[in-house]
Motif scaffolding. Structure first.
Motif, PDB file in Angstrom:
ATOM      1  N   LYS A 132       0.811  -1.222   0.000  1.00  0.00           N
ATOM      2  CA  LYS A 132       0.000   0.000   0.000  1.00  0.00           C
ATOM      3  C   LYS A 132       0.847   1.276   0.000  1.00  0.00           C
ATOM      4  O   LYS A 132       0.319   2.388   0.104  1.00  0.00           O
ATOM      5  CB  LYS A 132      -0.962  -0.006   1.185  1.00  0.00           C
ATOM      6  N   GLU A 135       2.638   2.588  -2.474  1.00  0.00           N
ATOM      7  CA  GLU A 135       2.486   3.397  -3.692  1.00  0.00           C
ATOM      8  C   GLU A 135       1.259   4.315  -3.590  1.00  0.00           C
ATOM      9  O   GLU A 135       1.356   5.520  -3.832  1.00  0.00           O
ATOM     10  CB  GLU A 135       2.359   2.481  -4.917  1.00  0.00           C
ATOM     11  N   ALA A 136       0.115   3.747  -3.212  1.00  0.00           N
ATOM     12  CA  ALA A 136      -1.105   4.553  -3.141  1.00  0.00           C
ATOM     13  C   ALA A 136      -0.981   5.638  -2.073  1.00  0.00           C
ATOM     14  O   ALA A 136      -1.427   6.778  -2.276  1.00  0.00           O
ATOM     15  CB  ALA A 136      -2.312   3.659  -2.843  1.00  0.00           C
ATOM     16  N   GLU A 168       1.509   8.326  -3.404  1.00  0.00           N
ATOM     17  CA  GLU A 168       0.949   8.999  -4.588  1.00  0.00           C
ATOM     18  C   GLU A 168      -0.136  10.007  -4.178  1.00  0.00           C
ATOM     19  O   GLU A 168      -0.281  11.066  -4.800  1.00  0.00           O
ATOM     20  CB  GLU A 168       0.392   7.955  -5.565  1.00  0.00           C
ATOM     21  N   ALA A 209       3.946   7.104  -8.449  1.00  0.00           N
ATOM     22  CA  ALA A 209       3.472   5.803  -8.947  1.00  0.00           C
ATOM     23  C   ALA A 209       4.142   5.441 -10.264  1.00  0.00           C
ATOM     24  O   ALA A 209       4.288   4.267 -10.594  1.00  0.00           O
ATOM     25  CB  ALA A 209       1.952   5.818  -9.109  1.00  0.00           C
ATOM     26  N   LYS A 237       9.903   3.518 -11.236  1.00  0.00           N
ATOM     27  CA  LYS A 237      10.171   2.075 -11.202  1.00  0.00           C
ATOM     28  C   LYS A 237      11.222   1.795 -10.125  1.00  0.00           C
ATOM     29  O   LYS A 237      11.889   2.709  -9.630  1.00  0.00           O
ATOM     30  CB  LYS A 237      10.696   1.619 -12.563  1.00  0.00           C
ATOM     31  N   ARG A 245      12.698   4.723  -5.329  1.00  0.00           N
ATOM     32  CA  ARG A 245      11.785   3.582  -5.185  1.00  0.00           C
ATOM     33  C   ARG A 245      12.644   2.380  -4.813  1.00  0.00           C
ATOM     34  O   ARG A 245      13.153   1.664  -5.681  1.00  0.00           O
ATOM     35  CB  ARG A 245      10.996   3.335  -6.466  1.00  0.00           C
ATOM     36  N   ASP A 288       7.870  -3.680  -2.453  1.00  0.00           N
ATOM     37  CA  ASP A 288       7.839  -2.413  -3.181  1.00  0.00           C
ATOM     38  C   ASP A 288       7.784  -1.296  -2.140  1.00  0.00           C
ATOM     39  O   ASP A 288       7.250  -1.475  -1.045  1.00  0.00           O
ATOM     40  CB  ASP A 288       6.580  -2.381  -4.062  1.00  0.00           C
ATOM     41  N   TYR A 311       9.336   3.028  -1.009  1.00  0.00           N
ATOM     42  CA  TYR A 311      10.127   4.234  -1.279  1.00  0.00           C
ATOM     43  C   TYR A 311      10.988   4.586  -0.069  1.00  0.00           C
ATOM     44  O   TYR A 311      10.638   4.264   1.067  1.00  0.00           O
ATOM     45  CB  TYR A 311       9.194   5.422  -1.545  1.00  0.00           C
ATOM     46  N   LYS A 337       8.692  -3.199  -8.046  1.00  0.00           N
ATOM     47  CA  LYS A 337       7.987  -2.688  -9.230  1.00  0.00           C
ATOM     48  C   LYS A 337       9.030  -2.442 -10.314  1.00  0.00           C
ATOM     49  O   LYS A 337       9.619  -1.371 -10.367  1.00  0.00           O
ATOM     50  CB  LYS A 337       7.292  -1.376  -8.849  1.00  0.00           C
TER      51      LYS A 337
END
Lengths: 121, 375
Positions: free
Chosen positions: B156, B158-159, B162, B169, B172, B190, B197, B199, B374
């Motif tokens: 979760k 990324e969401a 973002e 998002a 890569k 990232r 996945d 950051y 990702k």
């Protein structure tokens, strides 16, 4: 009879002619998530202070010491498959072993609940 | 704890109920009320926010010329292709010493006209001194002391990011970008240290706590301590400097040959030319005598750092030792890393001395838990 407590954060409860041993809520909380329990063999004679079980949390390993001289007469095999019980129900379902001792009066050397609460502040 | 430092998030950790421990000279959160096991699983199922501000952030700015000048200078310290890293990309690196041992491991990024480097907390003072001693002819070595560093990891992540920072998002795995939030620049990569996945985000200290609170308000984001950070990285098969790699292990012994690109190997465009090259190139050609491997203990008993390993169930001399070990919440069992003779293969059985008993463990491929980058 009520629970007795050791300075090593174990609890002792008389059940018929045996003493049930486990670790306190405070100890379980300090250890963190328990991931492994090794129990003694049934019918082993132990002396007070002997390492007789091992408990490992995500952080570290600790020994459980025999609180009294006596014989291990039962162990809680459920803890081997579900070590997390020690965090969920340390005073109940997560007992470690039962000991047979000659003279129950040796329990008098240990703290009652109030004294233990003072110890852990 | 008189001389321990605190990150800008210290008061927030305390407010969130963290248990604070000394780590690498800082008072850091080892766990929050959720506990290590649930924090670990939460990071794999949702998203975890980690304070990694104790780590060192450094900029290498070429004194003349562009990225190429800084890259060629930096290559003097590492068996890694810095020059070939495209702009906007990050790569894993290792400082080596003259004996081929590892001084530290790190991440570096090509940010167009300079390099951005992130090093381990426990090594940062010596790393900065090392870079100043060896790079000052070509680069200005700028220690960044006014920025915090956060890691946001998990499916979760990324969401959540973002929602605050549009554009992330599209990044890569191992991309880096500088994006605005609330009037300040965030330095974002990232990447991470969990196998998930996610950051890593460098944020000016002035806005750091507000930014962390904004992330914690996003769905699924929970604060995660150093305890779960360790079990997550171990499941992902990643090294912890000072434990799994150090000055006594070479990159080849450490099973990090993937970090040495073709350009720096024998026959490459810029072969050798880094500290310890003679030994490291020889080990690449001939193979090392020992190597870092993964172990899965057969029973449930964790095998901890320092546990001695034998070839057989009794007798014999030790063949190696465990450098990291514990319980993997996602794999629901114990796991470890060890240095063992290089002739052993995945599937082979060895025996570790746990409290005087030899317990069997199997050499196993790493990561222990599949990664979900990702790409």
């Amino acid at each position: 009879m009520t629970m007795k407590y050791t300075e090593d954060h174990e609890w002792l409860r008389v059940d018929g002619d045996v003493v049930v041993v486990g670790i306190t809520e405070h100890a379980a909380e300090q250890l963190g998530d328990v991931v492994f329990v090794e129990l003694p063999e049934v019918e082993t004679m132990v002396a007070k202070g002997d390492d007789c079980a091992v408990i490992e949390s995500v952080k570290a390993a600790s020994d459980i010491l025999a609180p009294l001289d006596g014989e291990i007469v039962a162990v809680n095999e459920k803890l081997v498959d579900s070590p997390g019980l020690v965090n969920e129900d340390p005073l109940g379902a997560a007992w470690f072993f039962k000991m047979k001792i000659d003279d129950l009066s040796v329990l008098d050397q240990y703290m009652d609940e109030d004294a233990y609460k003072d110890l852990i502040g | 704890m008189a001389d321990l430092k605190r990150t800008v998030f210290y008061d927030l950790h305390v407010e969130l109920g963290a248990k604070i421990v000394p780590f690498a000279g800082y008072e850091m959160p080892v766990q929050y009320p959720m506990g290590v096991l649930k924090e670990h699983l939460h990071t794999r199922s949702d998203a975890g926010l980690f304070d990694v501000s104790h780590m060192g952030q450094v900029i290498l700015k070429p004194k003349s010329g562009g990225y190429e000048a800084a890259a060629l200078a930096f290559e003097r310290l590492m068996p890694v292709d810095v020059l070939g890293l495209p702009q906007g990309r990050q790569r894993y690196g290792l400082f080596t010493n003259d004996a081929g041992g590892i001084l530290d491991d790190l991440m570096f990024a090509n940010r167009g006209d300079h390099l951005f480097v992130v090093v381990n907390a426990a090594c940062k003072d010596q790393d900065i001194a090392h870079m100043r001693a060896h790079l000052s002819d070509a680069c200005e070595v700028i220690a960044i002391t006014d920025r915090a560093l956060l890691a946001l990891q998990g499916p979760k992540a990324e969401a959540a990011l973002e929602a605050l920072v549009p554009g992330v998002a599209a990044m890569k795995f191992m991309d880096v970008a500088i994006l605005p939030w609330s009037g300040v620049d965030l330095w974002i990569s990232r990447s991470g240290y969990t196998g998930e996945d996610g950051y890593e985000i460098s944020v000016p200290e002035s806005q750091a706590v507000a930014f962390a609170r904004a992330l914690l308000a996003e769905p699924g984001v929970a604060p995660i301590g150093l305890g779960a950070r360790d079990s997550l990285r171990l499941e992902a098969g990643m090294c912890l400097y000072g434990h799994d790699i150090d000055t006594t292990t070479t990159p080849v012994e450490g099973n990090l040959t993937w970090a040495i690109q073709k350009a720096r190997k024998a026959g490459g465009a810029r072969e050798g030319g880094f500290p310890g090259a003679a030994r490291i190139l020889r080990e690449l050609a001939e193979g090392p005598s020992r190597r870092r491997v993964g172990l899965r203990p057969e029973g449930r008993a964790p095998m901890r750092e320092g546990t001695v390993v034998y070839a057989g169930p009794e007798g014999g001399e030790p063949i190696g030792a465990i450098t990291s070990g514990g319980f993997g919440p996602s794999i629901e069992g114990p796991m470890a890393m060890a240095y063992l003779p290089a002739n052993l293969k995945d599937g082979d059985t060895v025996y570790a001395d746990v409290r005087g008993k030899r317990l069997a463990a199997t050499l196993a491929p790493m990561p222990f838990h599949p990664t979900s980058y990702k790409r």
